[in-house]
Design an enzyme around this catalytic site. Structure first.
Site, mmCIF file in Angstrom:
data_model
loop_
_atom_site.group_PDB
_atom_site.id
_atom_site.type_symbol
_atom_site.label_atom_id
_atom_site.label_comp_id
_atom_site.label_asym_id
_atom_site.label_seq_id
_atom_site.Cartn_x
_atom_site.Cartn_y
_atom_site.Cartn_z
ATOM 1 N N ASP A 17 -12.942 25.820 3.427
ATOM 2 C CA ASP A 17 -12.434 24.662 4.376
ATOM 3 C C ASP A 17 -10.996 25.607 4.902
ATOM 4 O O ASP A 17 -10.042 25.044 3.857
ATOM 5 C CB ASP A 17 -12.531 23.477 3.728
ATOM 6 C CG ASP A 17 -11.917 22.333 4.802
ATOM 7 O OD1 ASP A 17 -11.669 22.575 5.863
ATOM 8 O OD2 ASP A 17 -11.863 21.164 4.168
ATOM 9 N N GLU A 92 -12.470 20.185 18.727
ATOM 10 C CA GLU A 92 -12.399 18.640 18.624
ATOM 11 C C GLU A 92 -12.201 17.856 20.226
ATOM 12 O O GLU A 92 -11.226 18.629 20.832
ATOM 13 C CB GLU A 92 -11.047 18.152 17.588
ATOM 14 C CG GLU A 92 -10.828 16.804 17.390
ATOM 15 C CD GLU A 92 -9.773 16.737 16.066
ATOM 16 O OE1 GLU A 92 -9.905 17.147 15.313
ATOM 17 O OE2 GLU A 92 -8.741 16.092 16.459
ATOM 18 N N LYS A 128 -16.568 18.391 18.011
ATOM 19 C CA LYS A 128 -16.395 17.407 17.006
ATOM 20 C C LYS A 128 -15.956 16.033 17.648
ATOM 21 O O LYS A 128 -15.097 16.168 18.513
ATOM 22 C CB LYS A 128 -15.141 18.171 16.071
ATOM 23 C CG LYS A 128 -15.206 17.488 14.650
ATOM 24 C CD LYS A 128 -14.106 18.292 14.029
ATOM 25 C CE LYS A 128 -12.884 18.829 14.314
ATOM 26 N NZ LYS A 128 -11.964 19.050 13.383
ATOM 27 N N THR A 153 -17.465 13.755 13.056
ATOM 28 C CA THR A 153 -16.442 13.498 11.829
ATOM 29 C C THR A 153 -15.986 11.982 11.701
ATOM 30 O O THR A 153 -16.243 11.319 12.340
ATOM 31 C CB THR A 153 -15.265 14.300 12.171
ATOM 32 O OG1 THR A 153 -14.577 14.399 10.992
ATOM 33 C CG2 THR A 153 -14.585 14.179 13.577
ATOM 34 N N PHE A 175 -16.773 12.518 4.685
ATOM 35 C CA PHE A 175 -15.612 12.852 3.755
ATOM 36 C C PHE A 175 -15.612 12.224 2.698
ATOM 37 O O PHE A 175 -15.683 10.977 2.440
ATOM 38 C CB PHE A 175 -14.291 12.270 4.479
ATOM 39 C CG PHE A 175 -13.773 13.078 5.728
ATOM 40 C CD1 PHE A 175 -13.762 14.609 5.679
ATOM 41 C CD2 PHE A 175 -13.356 12.423 6.701
ATOM 42 C CE1 PHE A 175 -13.310 15.279 6.656
ATOM 43 C CE2 PHE A 175 -12.738 13.285 8.099
ATOM 44 C CZ PHE A 175 -12.615 14.755 7.969
HETATM 45 C C1 LIG Z 1 -17.218 19.868 11.108
HETATM 46 O O1 LIG Z 1 -15.937 19.220 11.104
HETATM 47 C C2 LIG Z 1 -15.428 19.084 9.699
HETATM 48 C C3 LIG Z 1 -14.171 18.024 9.837
HETATM 49 O O2 LIG Z 1 -14.569 16.832 9.998
HETATM 50 C C4 LIG Z 1 -14.985 20.309 9.445
HETATM 51 O O3 LIG Z 1 -14.492 20.376 8.090
HETATM 52 C C5 LIG Z 1 -15.894 21.251 9.369
HETATM 53 O O4 LIG Z 1 -15.785 22.597 9.104
HETATM 54 C C6 LIG Z 1 -16.743 21.171 10.603
HETATM 55 N N1 LIG Z 1 -18.041 22.096 10.348
HETATM 56 C C7 LIG Z 1 -18.513 23.208 11.262
HETATM 57 C C8 LIG Z 1 -19.762 23.495 10.635
HETATM 58 O O5 LIG Z 1 -17.656 23.580 11.815
#
Ligand SMILES: *[C@@H]1O[C@H](CO)[C@@H](O)[C@H](O)[C@H]1NC(C)=O
Ligand SMILES: *[C@@H]1O[C@H](CO)[C@@H](O)[C@H](O)[C@H]1NC(C)=O
Length: 325
Positions: A17, A92, A128, A153, A175
């Site tokens: 992340d 996003e 997103k 999200t 989350f």
């Molecule tokens: C999806 O969104 C979240 C934030 O809400 C992010 O942390 C995550 O990396 C995203 N997932 C992908 C597979 O891109």
């Protein structure tokens, strides 16, 4: 014995992340994400100046249209990330559109078109969206009619997760740590001796079990962790996205016998009562349930406000550059 990270990887796809390009090169995550705050941070570094300049030049050629310039900037950063990672990048939709289904859809389609012009197919993009009623409705159409994949999200409650699954979205990212934070603030309780009692862990566990029990295809990607105990309690989840510091801690922990907590088989065998009853939500019921969940309601509103504030900050920076261009 293998490290906790090695053991975890046997059951769960682990994703780093991080929005930091250097960290991405180091941790080689499959998927990654971009958002206004990450771009704002990168925008101040000289090595990304050329992306800002390219976006400004594009804006200048398009009547100094601020929105088009911003969209293009997101796409440029997304393309840059895709040069490093093999998988997908999440992009996003402006949080200020969180309560506008049509505008969210239009934005998502525009982003996908822009990516296409840069030679990136929609299979490598996740759009997103905030898990509001309107966001989920937008995702439903984007997925079914346009084959555009969505990452939902700001998901804190069971009703949001159920609505996302029924909408047929590709992925949700609930989350964990932010739920924990809310409970710490409201109850003062910081320690859960049994990690499985952590409200964030419980929330994702219930969602995972519900999805597997009823064969929903939507993928669960747990996100936002406060410590490795929360992560270990979710061993077996489809995907977990973990910060570089916690990844390091997991890789340095040896001698811990990690057990798989979540699996499709266990979910299938789990009792329906009390909390895995099949439910379905129309708009009124969804809004009611969400409103009844004080934590989810607070965290969703707060999250949208924060995302919007970040978007405005970035927009102001781009606006002043565009004026001077
Ligand atoms: C999806 O969104 C979240 C934030 O809400 C992010 O942390 C995550 O990396 C995203 N997932 C992908 C597979 O891109
Ligand atoms: C980790 O977080 C859990 C909540 O899941 C909490 O109960 C526990 O005390 C924390 N452990 C450490 C070492 O901070």
């Amino acid at each position: 014995m293998a490290s906790s990270l090695e053991q975890l990887r046997k059951y769960t796809t682990v994703v780093a992340d991080t929005g930091d390009f250097e960290a991405m090169r180091e941790y080689k995550p499959t998927d990654a994400t971009t958002n206004p705050s990450l771009i704002l941070a990168a925008a101040n570094l000289p090595q990304y100046e050329h992306l800002i300049e390219k976006a400004i030049a594009y804006g200048k050629a398009h009547g100094k249209d601020l929105e088009a310039t911003m969209d293009y900037l997101f796409v440029l950063f997304g393309c840059e990330i895709l040069k490093i990672i093999p998988g997908r990048v999440s992009t996003e939709v402006d949080a200020r559109l969180s309560f506008n289904k049509e505008a969210s859809m239009a934005k998502a389609k525009r982003l996908i078109e822009m990516y296409a012009k840069e030679g990136i197919s929609k299979d490598r993009i996740l759009i997103k969206l905030a898990s509001t009623w309107e966001g989920i409705e937008a995702a439903k159409v984007l997925e079914s009619e346009y084959g555009i994949h969505c990452n939902m999200t700001l998901l804190f409650s069971f009703c949001q997760a159920v609505a996302c699954a029924e909408a047929g979205v590709t992925l949700i990212s609930p989350f964990v740590g932010r739920i924990y934070d809310w409970y710490v603030k409201s109850t003062g309780k910081k320690v859960y001796e049994n990690g499985f009692d952590d409200p964030g862990v419980q929330s994702v566990t219930r969602i995972y079990n519900y999805y597997k029990k009823y064969d929903y295809k939507t993928v669960v990607m747990g996100a936002s962790f406060r410590n490795i105990s929360e992560i270990k309690c979710l061993t077996g989840c489809d995907l977990l996205t973990i910060s570089p510091s916690l990844l390091k801690e997991l890789s340095q922990e040896n001698g811990f016998d990690l057990r798989q907590s979540l699996s499709a088989e266990k979910a299938k065998a789990a009792p329906v009562e009390p909390d895995l009853r099949k439910v379905t939500y129309d708009e009124a019921r969804f809004r009611w349930e969400l409103n009844e969940d004080e934590m989810a309601n607070d965290k969703l509103s707060e999250g949208i406000r924060k995302f919007a504030a970040d978007a405005i900050k970035l927009e102001q920076m781009i606006k002043s550059r565009l004026e001077k261009a």
